[in-house]
Design an enzyme around this catalytic site. Sequence first.
Site, mmCIF file in Angstrom:
data_model
loop_
_atom_site.group_PDB
_atom_site.id
_atom_site.type_symbol
_atom_site.label_atom_id
_atom_site.label_comp_id
_atom_site.label_asym_id
_atom_site.label_seq_id
_atom_site.Cartn_x
_atom_site.Cartn_y
_atom_site.Cartn_z
ATOM 1 N NE ARG A 14 8.064 89.428 42.754
ATOM 2 C CZ ARG A 14 8.462 89.151 43.989
ATOM 3 N NH1 ARG A 14 9.647 89.550 44.408
ATOM 4 N NH2 ARG A 14 7.700 88.484 44.805
ATOM 5 C CE1 TYR A 60 16.048 94.144 37.973
ATOM 6 C CE2 TYR A 60 16.798 95.719 39.598
ATOM 7 C CZ TYR A 60 15.996 94.649 39.254
ATOM 8 O OH TYR A 60 15.148 94.094 40.184
ATOM 9 C CG ASP A 100 9.204 87.306 52.414
ATOM 10 O OD1 ASP A 100 10.445 87.160 52.436
ATOM 11 O OD2 ASP A 100 8.622 88.058 51.614
HETATM 12 C C1 LIG Z 1 8.257 93.849 44.258
HETATM 13 C C2 LIG Z 1 9.192 92.969 45.029
HETATM 14 C C3 LIG Z 1 10.527 92.976 44.679
HETATM 15 C C4 LIG Z 1 11.384 92.127 45.349
HETATM 16 N N1 LIG Z 1 12.689 92.105 44.956
HETATM 17 C C5 LIG Z 1 13.506 91.166 45.456
HETATM 18 C C6 LIG Z 1 14.842 90.997 44.975
HETATM 19 O O1 LIG Z 1 15.326 91.780 44.150
HETATM 20 N N2 LIG Z 1 15.576 89.935 45.453
HETATM 21 C C7 LIG Z 1 15.067 89.095 46.392
HETATM 22 O O2 LIG Z 1 15.755 88.143 46.761
HETATM 23 N N3 LIG Z 1 13.837 89.276 46.917
HETATM 24 C C8 LIG Z 1 13.026 90.258 46.461
HETATM 25 N N4 LIG Z 1 11.769 90.396 46.957
HETATM 26 C C9 LIG Z 1 11.305 89.546 48.046
HETATM 27 C C10 LIG Z 1 11.048 88.153 47.584
HETATM 28 O O3 LIG Z 1 10.298 88.111 46.407
HETATM 29 C C11 LIG Z 1 10.380 87.345 48.673
HETATM 30 O O4 LIG Z 1 11.052 87.590 49.854
HETATM 31 C C12 LIG Z 1 10.529 85.901 48.262
HETATM 32 O O5 LIG Z 1 9.820 85.690 47.069
HETATM 33 C C13 LIG Z 1 10.106 84.902 49.311
HETATM 34 O O6 LIG Z 1 8.758 84.870 49.322
HETATM 35 P P1 LIG Z 1 7.872 83.811 50.055
HETATM 36 O O7 LIG Z 1 7.606 82.667 49.149
HETATM 37 O O8 LIG Z 1 8.423 83.529 51.402
HETATM 38 O O9 LIG Z 1 6.562 84.690 50.235
HETATM 39 P P2 LIG Z 1 5.598 85.263 49.122
HETATM 40 O O10 LIG Z 1 6.285 85.502 47.828
HETATM 41 O O11 LIG Z 1 4.887 86.412 49.742
HETATM 42 O O12 LIG Z 1 4.588 84.069 48.880
HETATM 43 C C14 LIG Z 1 3.623 83.712 49.848
HETATM 44 C C15 LIG Z 1 2.561 82.875 49.161
HETATM 45 O O13 LIG Z 1 1.699 82.355 50.153
HETATM 46 C C16 LIG Z 1 0.354 82.559 49.764
HETATM 47 N N5 LIG Z 1 -0.406 82.621 51.018
HETATM 48 C C17 LIG Z 1 -0.433 83.619 51.925
HETATM 49 N N6 LIG Z 1 -1.222 83.292 52.971
HETATM 50 C C18 LIG Z 1 -1.696 82.043 52.714
HETATM 51 C C19 LIG Z 1 -2.536 81.146 53.443
HETATM 52 N N7 LIG Z 1 -3.045 81.469 54.619
HETATM 53 N N8 LIG Z 1 -2.812 79.933 52.889
HETATM 54 C C20 LIG Z 1 -2.311 79.573 51.678
HETATM 55 N N9 LIG Z 1 -1.504 80.388 50.942
HETATM 56 C C21 LIG Z 1 -1.185 81.600 51.469
HETATM 57 C C22 LIG Z 1 0.394 83.834 48.959
HETATM 58 O O14 LIG Z 1 -0.723 83.950 48.101
HETATM 59 C C23 LIG Z 1 1.707 83.679 48.209
HETATM 60 O O15 LIG Z 1 1.549 82.943 47.013
HETATM 61 C C24 LIG Z 1 10.902 91.287 46.375
HETATM 62 C C25 LIG Z 1 9.571 91.333 46.765
HETATM 63 C C26 LIG Z 1 8.716 92.157 46.100
HETATM 64 C C27 LIG Z 1 7.268 92.173 46.455
#
Ligand SMILES: Cc1cc2nc3c(=O)[nH]c(=O)nc-3n(C[C@H](O)[C@H](O)[C@H](O)COP(=O)(O)OP(=O)(O)OC[C@H]3O[C@@H](n4cnc5c(N)ncnc54)[C@H](O)[C@@H]3O)c2cc1C
Length: 394
Positions: free
Chosen positions: A112, A221, A298
């Site tokens: 990641r 993996y 997300d």
């Molecule tokens: C262990 C794990 C394994 C995964 N494996 C896979 C996989 O194999 N394939 C895949 O496609 N996806 C996988 N996912 C899911 C994927 O990583 C996430 O869905 C993807 O990274 C999208 O994330 P995002 O940026 O929307 O949210 P996030 O990655 O959760 O990032 C949100 C960010 O916003 C910040 N934040 C939160 N609230 C606030 C606020 N109020 N103000 C400012 N900043 C804030 C947080 O600190 C964080 O940095 C996995 C997730 C996890 C946890």
Amino acid sequence: MDKTNGHDLPILIAGGGIGGLAAAHALSRKGFRVRVLEQAAEFREIGAGIQLSPNIFAAAERLGLKDALLADAWQPSGMEMRCALSGDLVTRLPLEAEFVARFRQPYAVSHRADIHGAFLKACHDSNLVSLETSQRVDSFEEEGGGVTAILDGGERVQGRALIGCDGMWSNTREKIIGDGPPRVSGHIAYRAVLKRAEVPEDLWRPDVVLWAGPRTHFVHYPLRRGELYNLVAVFHSDRYEEGWNTEADPSELWKHFSGQRPEVLRLLERIETWRMWVLCDREPVKNWSQGRITLLGDAAHPMLQYLAQGACQATEDAVVLAEKVAEQPEDLAAAFKAYEEARYLRTGRVQIMARVYGEFYHARGVTAELRNIMLGARTPQQAYDGIAWLYAGG
Ligand SMILES: Cc1cc2nc3c(=O)[nH]c(=O)nc-3n(C[C@H](O)[C@H](O)[C@H](O)COP(=O)(O)OP(=O)(O)OC[C@H]3O[C@@H](n4cnc5c(N)ncnc54)[C@H](O)[C@@H]3O)c2cc1C
């Protein structure tokens, strides 16, 4: 081109995870100035693996980042499901030439931090992206021609628009959709990463291997050019804790995996410290844009990880969002609606199908027998056809 697309105020992004950075990079490529407000003290990802299906590479290609995503990744030769009780092979999906010919993109697994790092570097390299840490967006106000993000210290940050990329427990979503906390799936995941030397030679496999057991599954993996090995064990549990990174109690794990194949148990035994996260998602919705505020990744469509699509869908979101904004930069509210319209059915389908895959992986008794017969009877071409909606879509 006017490097700010004619506007003084930047577009604000709350959250600098994979989704937020992909959006910042995609918008900057279209000439928009962006401020990323991240709550943490630094931009970083937790240490775990991530699977990358062809659709993320199609999106990354449009962002000029396909090679960067592949640089440190591992390209497995296949993905197989085995019965965790008998050890029998249930099904195997070849991921080499035939797969790439079909989907025009590879399948890879990566760390990641490497994926996040590739997006972060692209943002650093752009003078249109400002990356700001320790900035937690608590609230926002939409007024006149812009949006004000209100930080937890009371500071007010002005922007043309706000994109909530603040993840599963999104503050921004709560104000737009207000559907409360995420749905707890009743599944819990333990994860660990080993060095290659720590994996017994006879258990190291180049493929993505999933051991399906009754109400459990275990996936492993290689990562980072094969130097690391990713392990994720999932089982049913009623626990609920927010976050991705809590230290886990191994005794709970052993209760669920005892009696499984020695290949499974010997790998589980290698782990000294497990990290856990409680698997949550939400019902699909469509009204995630409101005026000059929208959601991405997300925050918009949190999904269970059984189709490994969270990062893939967030990257697709970023591509579409930037295209819609570039098509009508003078009307961001309309651009955000067009982005939502283009994305909600696809992301909703992934949310729903991820649940179905989870049921499949954890099947017991007759259901497991039926699963094995159905999956085992498919040719690789039929298996490719079955997943084409996801891997060839977007
Ligand atoms: C262990 C794990 C394994 C995964 N494996 C896979 C996989 O194999 N394939 C895949 O496609 N996806 C996988 N996912 C899911 C994927 O990583 C996430 O869905 C993807 O990274 C999208 O994330 P995002 O940026 O929307 O949210 P996030 O990655 O959760 O990032 C949100 C960010 O916003 C910040 N934040 C939160 N609230 C606030 C606020 N109020 N103000 C400012 N900043 C804030 C947080 O600190 C964080 O940095 C996995 C997730 C996890 C946890």
